[in-house]
Structure formats: structure tokens, C-alpha cells
Design a protein around this motif. Structure first.
Motif, short mmCIF file in Angstrom:
data_model
loop_
_atom_site.label_atom_id
_atom_site.label_comp_id
_atom_site.label_asym_id
_atom_site.label_seq_id
_atom_site.Cartn_x
_atom_site.Cartn_y
_atom_site.Cartn_z
N TRP A 155 0.38 -1.32 -0.17
CA TRP A 155 0.02 0.22 -0.77
C TRP A 155 1.05 1.23 -0.52
CZ3 TRP A 155 0.51 3.25 3.94
CH2 TRP A 155 0.95 3.02 4.88
N MET A 156 1.91 1.12 0.64
CA MET A 156 3.21 2.67 0.62
C MET A 156 3.37 2.38 -0.49
SD MET A 156 5.75 2.25 4.53
CE MET A 156 6.35 0.89 3.56
N PRO A 157 3.67 1.80 -1.77
CA PRO A 157 4.27 2.20 -2.38
C PRO A 157 3.78 2.74 -3.59
CG PRO A 157 4.85 0.28 -2.68
CD PRO A 157 4.56 0.53 -1.26
N ALA A 158 2.29 1.97 -3.74
CA ALA A 158 0.94 2.58 -4.29
C ALA A 158 0.47 3.84 -3.94
CB ALA A 158 -0.78 1.17 -4.08
N PHE A 159 0.70 4.20 -2.67
CA PHE A 159 -0.21 5.26 -1.84
C PHE A 159 0.76 6.81 -2.41
CE2 PHE A 159 -0.19 8.83 0.84
CZ PHE A 159 -1.25 9.76 0.76
N ILE A 160 2.59 6.00 -2.43
CA ILE A 160 3.24 7.29 -3.39
C ILE A 160 3.21 7.84 -4.94
CG2 ILE A 160 6.08 7.37 -2.85
CD1 ILE A 160 6.37 6.29 -0.58
N ALA A 161 3.45 6.44 -5.23
CA ALA A 161 2.59 6.44 -6.53
C ALA A 161 1.85 7.08 -7.05
CB ALA A 161 2.78 4.45 -7.73
N LEU A 162 0.62 7.03 -6.47
CA LEU A 162 -0.33 7.98 -6.73
C LEU A 162 -0.25 9.95 -6.57
CD1 LEU A 162 -3.39 8.46 -7.15
CD2 LEU A 162 -3.60 8.08 -4.80
N GLY A 163 0.46 9.70 -5.34
CA GLY A 163 1.34 11.16 -5.17
C GLY A 163 1.77 11.89 -6.68
N PHE A 164 2.52 11.16 -6.62
CA PHE A 164 3.87 11.31 -7.65
C PHE A 164 2.88 11.11 -9.31
CE2 PHE A 164 7.91 9.91 -5.39
CZ PHE A 164 7.73 11.30 -5.38
N LEU A 165 1.61 10.81 -9.30
CA LEU A 165 1.14 10.81 -10.90
C LEU A 165 0.44 11.81 -10.38
CD1 LEU A 165 -0.15 7.19 -11.30
CD2 LEU A 165 1.68 8.21 -12.46
N LEU A 166 -0.07 12.72 -9.64
CA LEU A 166 -0.87 13.38 -9.35
C LEU A 166 0.48 14.66 -9.95
CD1 LEU A 166 -3.28 12.53 -6.09
CD2 LEU A 166 -4.01 13.36 -9.05
N ALA A 167 0.91 14.69 -8.92
CA ALA A 167 2.73 15.48 -8.63
C ALA A 167 2.83 16.14 -10.31
CB ALA A 167 4.11 15.02 -8.11
N PHE A 168 3.44 15.06 -11.09
CA PHE A 168 3.68 15.22 -12.54
C PHE A 168 2.69 15.04 -13.61
CE2 PHE A 168 8.22 13.54 -10.08
CZ PHE A 168 7.94 14.82 -9.36
N PRO A 169 2.38 13.72 -14.12
CA PRO A 169 1.85 13.35 -14.68
C PRO A 169 0.38 14.54 -14.75
CG PRO A 169 2.71 11.83 -14.22
CD PRO A 169 3.17 12.49 -13.18
N VAL A 170 -0.16 13.76 -14.00
CA VAL A 170 -1.44 14.81 -14.03
C VAL A 170 -1.54 16.66 -14.29
CG1 VAL A 170 -4.11 15.26 -12.97
CG2 VAL A 170 -2.85 12.86 -13.00
N THR A 171 -0.62 16.84 -13.73
CA THR A 171 -0.59 18.05 -13.32
C THR A 171 0.53 18.83 -14.67
OG1 THR A 171 -0.01 18.71 -10.97
CG2 THR A 171 1.25 20.49 -12.51
N GLY A 172 0.97 18.31 -15.28
CA GLY A 172 1.30 19.13 -16.56
C GLY A 172 -0.04 18.63 -17.62
N MET A 173 -0.45 17.72 -17.49
CA MET A 173 -1.40 18.00 -18.64
C MET A 173 -2.71 18.88 -18.36
SD MET A 173 -2.13 13.71 -19.45
CE MET A 173 -2.63 13.26 -17.66
N VAL A 174 -2.97 19.04 -17.03
CA VAL A 174 -3.64 20.61 -17.27
C VAL A 174 -2.57 21.47 -17.09
CG1 VAL A 174 -4.44 21.30 -14.59
CG2 VAL A 174 -4.05 19.15 -14.87
N LYS A 175 -1.75 21.36 -17.02
CA LYS A 175 -0.99 22.72 -17.54
C LYS A 175 -0.77 22.65 -18.94
CE LYS A 175 0.55 24.88 -13.46
NZ LYS A 175 -0.29 25.98 -13.29
#
Length: 755
Positions: free
Chosen positions: A20-40
Motif C-alpha cells: 500500500w505504501m509504494p502504491a500510495f506514493i505512486a498515486l501522489g507522484f502521478l498527481l504531482a507530475f503527469p496529471v499536473t503537467g497535462m492540466v497545465k
């Protein structure tokens, strides 16, 4: 032989139930990089930014936006991994179990650090690589982007390790959850809170203390570097500006220190420490004094700030005693987990009380000589002075960089290095003598004495690089001596009239404020006349002495320049393909010695002196400070206006008011055929007409002293053109076309009293 704790098989074994820890961290970095980048990227497309603008914004995203969002997720990952790996130390049963395994403490420490790092790195690398691919698909791919991605990767690893080891250190030296939370909060907030307490005491007891905008020295260190969190934030901020160097090294060193201390504390921690407040008794003593002494001072200051008069000292002392006793008792209660410990450790309470008293006396009696301190003359490299409190001149500093661009520093940023005053070798004798007189005559209490006192701030920059700020109330005599020294020995003249060395092609407008304060744009379409004016002024400025600049100016002039600029993400206009521009303005006085300049200005036909004004009436506001009585008297008779005109002078810069001996208890309003004049006027004491003296005697007025924190001005003059529906007049002299004037009233600022 490779240790088994670094094998993939071992990692899979210990990761069971932990995915659950790497999964939770992965979700965070997906939001921080790809999702934020696509929104921008999507928002930039909707706003229709040009291709060049999109490239600039995308590059900035890797230097700023992704760095910040990645820092947040890295901090969360460090917290999760560190707590998950070492929280067992708070449980006696788990501690006995793990420490009973056939595994050395060092191996156990490294295993938890390594597994946490793997849980962090795997999702980070995947998310960052995915963002690079998304950018490449949109046409944003280059070696510089890859370079920024690699730099950001290592930056976030450093941040992760610093926060990770800081939390492990706290867990290793505390024995229960409550103490762990308190110590962790203290580690990240202590410097900020201590800074607030010291600043509060400095502002309350030191008359020259100034930190409202500029934190420096130890105060700056407490605010920005005493906490791992603020140190990291400042490093990230500097990284976005491309100047990470020193702070990056400091963060790396801090991470190493935390790592070594965490490992040492974990290795030497007794297994039976679970459940105790603090594992190491000496740390509990240090923490106690670090909390009790500032706490006692803080409570005392609260009582001090809520009271007034002579009794506030008594309330201050009472507050410090109360705060010291209560905070010491609460800390012991938490340590012993029992209210019976409230009044224990009396010797430590007495010592803490003595330290509080010593700190209080340092501020109250100024034992450090803070208010009387001035650096040695030979140690001063330069000084900055906030002249906006007494000088209506406005100037900016324009420097051309190596890449051909222009950097502009305006007068509002008076403390910047570009605005510094410096002579051939630091500060000259006359300037330093004026500074010494300012320091020695600065009021020791809240009551301000003196003839005509201005509030200003001085920054000393020492040759060692150290910066020191002080605020002073400055009398007119000392102010005049200081400004004269800056003209004669330092580079004030070069700073104020630096526009004369700029290329004329960047000059867009010249404004003239005549003797009444009305504003006109002159020589709008005559570049030759502009050139003549600039050459004449340069000749006058070069020939002018310091004494010439201490006279009251005849008129004011406004020079507006426009320079090429570069695209900036902070002020980018969507779709704008035109070259960016930046503006710089100078508003300077034209002094009586500027004969060449005045000769050209006379061609405009505008009134340049008080004698040239066609005055219809003058209204004097007499006011008596003793009883608050005031009276307005209007003078319209020709002989009255003639007599008043001889005493009339424009109040321009604060440091020349005493030379003109302006009578302070009379406000002057001048009316011409165009209405009320914009300029602020005064009457010279030595030339007061008899009828004015009789009125002063009748009202029992005794000339008062004034305290100023802003230059004397009445209204703001705005230069306009004919396209706007405003007052216009016929062509006079140097105006190339019908010239419009628009007077926007901002009220009489006059003089104001401040603390």
C-alpha cells in the motif's frame, strides 16, 4: 559478499503486506507530475499561448511547478516510510521481538532505510519518465529538459532523505507517540517561533530595531535556516531562480548530520526505553531549557504588550515569572506523565528563571548596545538609505547585462545592492560623521524631539558581506549633512541622474512640473530638442557641487524610458508575439544652478519659479499645537499677495526645509488662474509679512516641531495627451502640440505623525 538486506528476494519478503505504501506514493507522484503537467498543457492551449510562450512555460514548470509538487509528495513519502519503519520503537513488545532477531542494529537500520528508499524511487522514476514522454508527445523535448529532470530527481532525493532521517532521529530519542509529535513539531517550528519572540522584543525595547521587511543576520538564520522545513523551502525557491549553491550544500550537510545522529541514536537506544518520554536524559534537560526560557519571555511579552504606562514593566515581570513556572511545570508533567511532577526539578526552574531574567535585561537595558551600534568606518563597504521618506526625487537603476538585456531596480527596492551608496573606498568621512550624529541623537524613548524629524531606514553592508539594518528618526540638520555627504563623497549624484548616460532612443517622454505643480509633456515630437535638453542637463549635473543639490529645486522633471524585455512567466500575455518591454522613470528636481537646463525650459513659456506665478489669492491655515485652535485666512489684496510671494517657497525635499527656515505652523494654499496649485508651499520665517506675524501673535502660536515619515506633497500630477477628454490649453513655448494636463488629487499627505 553482498548483504542479504539489499537482495531483491529479501525485499520481496519484507514487502508483503506493505505494498500500500509504494502504491500510495505512486498515486501522489502521478498527481504531482503527469496529471499536473497535462492540466497545465491543456490550460495553456485553451488560453492560446504562442509556441514560444508554451516552451517558456513548460521549461519553467520543470524548474518551479514540478519541483514544488514533487517536494510535497517526497515529504509525505519520507514521513510514511520513516514512521512505518521505526514506529515499533514505541512498543515494548515489538521492540523486544525485532531486537531479538539474529540481526545487528546497523543492518536493521540500513534495511529499513533501503526498503523505504525503494518504495520512494520506483514510483518517482516511473511518474517522471511518463511526464517526459507526455511533454515529448506535445513537442517539448530537449537535452535541457532531460537535464532539468535529472537535477530535479537528485534534488527530491536530498529532500526525502533530510526529512526521513529527521523523523527517524526524533523517534529514536523519544519513547512515546506524544513526545515524538511534540519534538518533531519543535524541530520544524522552533526557529520560526523563536524568531517571532526575538523580533517582538526587539521592536518593543530597541528604538532602532527594524525587521518588518528585511530579516538579516541571526534573525534571518532563525527564520530561514533553523528549521529543516524552512531551509528546504528556501533552497527550492533559490533553485527556481537558478541560484541553489550554498543552500543546497547546507541541506546536504544537514541530511548527513541527521543520518549520522539517527543511526547513532538508534544503535545506542536501550530496548527498555519504549514508553518513556525521552530516551536520553541529557536531551530532556536541553529540550526543557530550550522551551521554558523562550516560553517565559513570550508570556511576559504578552502582558507587556497588553498594558501601558509605568505599570507595564511590573506586568511584564509578572508575566515572565508566570510563564516560566507554568511552562516548566507542564514540561515536567509531560516528561513524567503525571501532574505530581509539576513542581519537581526546582533547581532547573530557578536556573531557567535566571536565564529568562538575563535575556529580558539584555533587551530592556540594551546590554548589547544595539541602538548605539554603528559599524566602524573602515568596515563599511556601502550603505543603502530609504530616501522616499524625505525626498520627492524618484530614480531607478538600469544595468545592461552580459546577454544584452536590461535589469531595472526601482527606488522602492532601496535596499538592493544596485541602489547602494559607495565612495572610492567605502563611506567617506563626512557621511560617516553624519551617521554618527544620527545614531547619537536618535531618541532613547518613545517621545520624539527635534525640529523637523524624519523616519528612515539605513542598511550597512560590511566588507565581510554582512548586512545590518537600523531605523532612525533623523533631524533636518543631520539629514542635510548626510545627504550632502552622499552627494560629495558617495555616488548619490550618479544614482539620481544615471538616465543621462542611457541611449536617447529609449527615452519616450519628458514631463515638466512648473512652479505651481501642473504637469506638461514637453518636446514630444522634437528629438533634437530632447537631445539639447539632456546635454544641457548633463553639463549642469557634472558641474554641480554638493552644495548646489542642497538648495530648493525650481521645478520637477519626469523622464520616462522604455527598454526591451524578455518573456516572463509572471506577466506573460497569451498569444502576445510582440517583444516585451519594461519601463523606468526618473523624477528629479531642477536646481537654481542648472542654468543651461533652465534656459531651455524657459522656451516652453511655463512658470519656472514662484515669482513667475500669476497668483490670484493665497489661503493660510494657522494652527496652534497647544490648544488645537486653527483658522483659515484668505489674502486677495495685491499688496498682501506681493508680501506673501516674497516669503513663499516650494516645499520639496525634507533636507532643505531648515535651510529655507519654513514656518511650520502655517499651511499654505496658492490659487492661480488655473485653480489651486498642486505644489506644497511654505513661508520662510525670516520673510514673514507683518500681518502674518500679527496673526501668529493673536493666536498665541509657538512654532512646533514636526515628525515626518513621508515626503511633503499635495497632489499627484499625471501627464496625459490630447486623446483624453481633459483640460487643454493653447500651445506655449516648447510644447509641440496642444498640451493637456490632468490633475488627479490624492489628498494632502502633508505631515504625519508615526510612532
Amino acid at each position: 559478499m553482498r548483504s542479504r538486506i539489499f537482495s531483491s528476494k529479501y525485499l520481496k519478503t519484507i514487502s508483503k503486506g506493505q505494498l500500500w505504501m509504494p502504491a500510495f506514493i505512486a498515486l501522489g507522484f502521478l498527481l504531482a507530475f503527469p496529471v499536473t503537467g497535462m492540466v497545465k498543457l491543456s490550460s495553456w492551449s485553451d488560453l492560446q499561448y504562442s509556441a514560444l510562450q508554451n516552451q517558456i512555460l513548460y521549461n519553467n514548470l520543470w524548474k518551479d511547478g514540478f519541483v514544488l509538487s514533487g517536494m510535497i509528495i517526497s515529504s509525505i513519502a519520507a514521513f510514511i516510510n520513516s514512521v512505518n519503519g521505526f514506529i515499533y520503537l514505541y512498543s515494548g513488545k515489538k521492540t523486544d521481538y525485532y531486537h531479538g532477531l539474529p540481526m545487528k542494529r546497523t543492518e536493521m537500520f540500513l534495511e529499513r532505510v533501503f526498503s523505504g528508499l525503494v518504495y520512494y524511487l520506483m514510483p518517482y522514476i516511473v511518474a517522471e519518465f511518463l511526464m517526459i514522454c507526455i511533454g515529448a508527445a506535445r513537442g517539448f523535448f530537449s537535452l535541457s529538459i532531460m537535464g532539468m529532470a535529472v537535477k530535479m530527481f537528485f534534488l527530491h532525493i536530498i529532500i526525502y532523505l533530510v526529512i526521513y532521517f529527521s523523523i527517524v532521529l526524533v523517534i529514536s530519542v523519544t519513547g512515546n507517540m506524544l513526545m515524538g509529535i511534540l519534538c518533531l513539531g519543535g524541530m520544524y517550528l522552533y526557529g520560526i517561533v523563536l524568531n517571532l519572540i526575538l523580533v517582538a522584543y526587539g521592536q518593543s525595547f530597541w528604538q532602532t530595531f527594524f525587521s518588518a521587511e528585511y530579516q538579516y543576520g541571526r534573525f534571518n538564520a532563525l527564520l530561514h535556516m533553523a528549521s529543516p522545513g524552512t531551509l528546504i523551502l528556501n533552497m527550492v525557491s533559490d533553485y527556481a531562480e537558478g541560484k541553489t549553491g550554498k543552500l543546497l550544500a547546507a541541506v546536504i550537510i544537514l541530511g548527513v548530520i541527521f543520518g549520522v545522529l539517527a543511526w547513532t541514536a538508534y544503535k545506542k537506544r536501550p530496548s527498555e526505553s519504549a514508553g518513556k518520554s525521552m530516551v536520553y536524559s541529557w536531551i530532556s534537560i536541553v529540550v526543557r531549557f530550550m522551551v521554558v526560557v523562550p516560553g517565559g519571555l513570550a508570556v511576559g511579552w504578552i502582558f507587556y504588550s497588553l498594558t501601558t504606562g509605568k505599570v507595564r514593566i511590573l506586568w511584564w515581570i509578572f508575566g515572565m515569572i508566570l510563564g516560566t513556572v507554568i511552562i516548566h511545570g507542564l514540561s515536567e508533567t509531560i516528561y513524567q506523565m503525571s501532574f505530581q511532577g509539576f513542581f519537581t526539578k526546582k533547581l532547573q526552574l530557578v536556573i531557567a528563571g535566571a536565564l529568562v531574567a538575563v535575556c529580558a535585561l539584555i533587551f530592556q537595558k540594551d546590554l548589547l548596545h544595539f541602538d548605539s551600534y554603528i559599524p566602524k568606518q573602515e568596515d563599511i563597504a556601502s550603505m543603502n538609505l530609504n530616501m522616499m521618506s524625505f525626498d520627492q526625487d524618484y530614480y531607478e537603476n538600469v544595468q545592461k547585462t552580459k546577454d544584452g538585456e536590461y535589469e531595472i531596480t526601482d527606488a522602492n527596492n532601496w535596499a538592493e545592492p544596485a541602489m547602494a551608496f559607495v565612495g572610492k573606498n567605502g563611506i567617506g568621512d563626512q557621511t560617516y560623521k553624519a551617521l554618527q550624529d544620527i545614531v547619537s541623537s536618535n531618541p532613547k524613548g518613545e517621545v520624539i524631539d527635534g525640529d523637523y524629524t524624519y523616519y528612515s531606514i539605513i542598511k550597512y553592508t560590511l566588507k565581510s558581506g554582512k548586512e545590518i539594518y537600523r531605523k532612525y528618526w533623523i533631524g533636518t540638520e543631520n539629514l542635510s549633512a548626510l545627504v550632502k555627504g552622499l552627494y560629495e563623497e558617495e555616488n548619490l549624484k550618479e544614482q539620481k541622474f544615471g538616465f543621462l548616460n542611457l541611449d536617447q532612443k529609449y527615452l519616450k517622454n519628458i514631463g515638466l512640473n512648473d512652479a505651481s505643480g501642473n504637469g506638461y509633456s514637453i518636446f514630444q515630437n522634437d528629438s533634437d530638442k530632447m537631445k539639447q535638453l539632456l546635454e544641457a542637463m548633463k553639463k549642469d549635473v557634472d558641474a554641480a557641487t554638493a552644495e548646489d543639490f542642497m538648495q530648493a529645486p525650481e521645478v520637477k522633471m519626469d523622464f520616462a524610458y522604455q527598454f526591451p524585455g524578455k518573456q516572463d512567466v509572471n506577466n506573460m500575455i497569451p498569444g502576445n508575439t510582440n517583444a516585451n518591454v519594461q519601463y523606468a522613470n526618473w523624477i528629479v528636481g531642477i536646481y537654481p544652478s542648472f542654468k543651461n537646463t533652465l534656459a531651455i525650459l524657459k522656451e516652453t513659456g511655463y512658470p519656472l519659479t514662484v515669482e513667475d506665478l500669476d497668483i490670484e489669492k493665497i489661503m493660510l491655515n494657522y494652527f496652534n499645537d497647544e490648544d488645537g485652535q486653527q483658522e483659515d485666512v484668505t489674502y486677495e489684496m495685491p499688496e498682501e499677495i506681493k508680501a506673501l510671494k516674497e516669503a513663499l517657497t516650494v516645499r520639496y525635499n525634507g533636507y532643505v526645509d531648515k535651510d529655507s527656515e519654513i514656518y511650520q505652523n502655517i499651511y499654505v494654499s496658492v490659487y492661480t488662474d488655473k485653480g489651486e496649485a498642486v505644489n506644497a508651499y511654505g513661508l520662510k520665517t525670516e520673510k514673514l509679512p507683518d500681518f502674518v506675524k500679527e496673526k501668529i501673535t493673536e493666536m498665541g502660536i509657538i512654532q512646533s516641531s514636526m515628525q515626518m515619515d513621508a515626503p511633503v506633497t499635495k497632489e499627484e500630477t499625471v501627464y496625459t495627451d490630447d486623446s483624453e477628454d481633459m483640460v487643454s490649453q493653447e500651445i506655449i513655448g516648447g510644447a509641440d502640440e496642444p498640451t493637456s494636463i490632468y490633475l488627479e488629487s490624492s489628498g494632502d499627505s502633508g505631515s504625519s505623525e508615526t510612532e
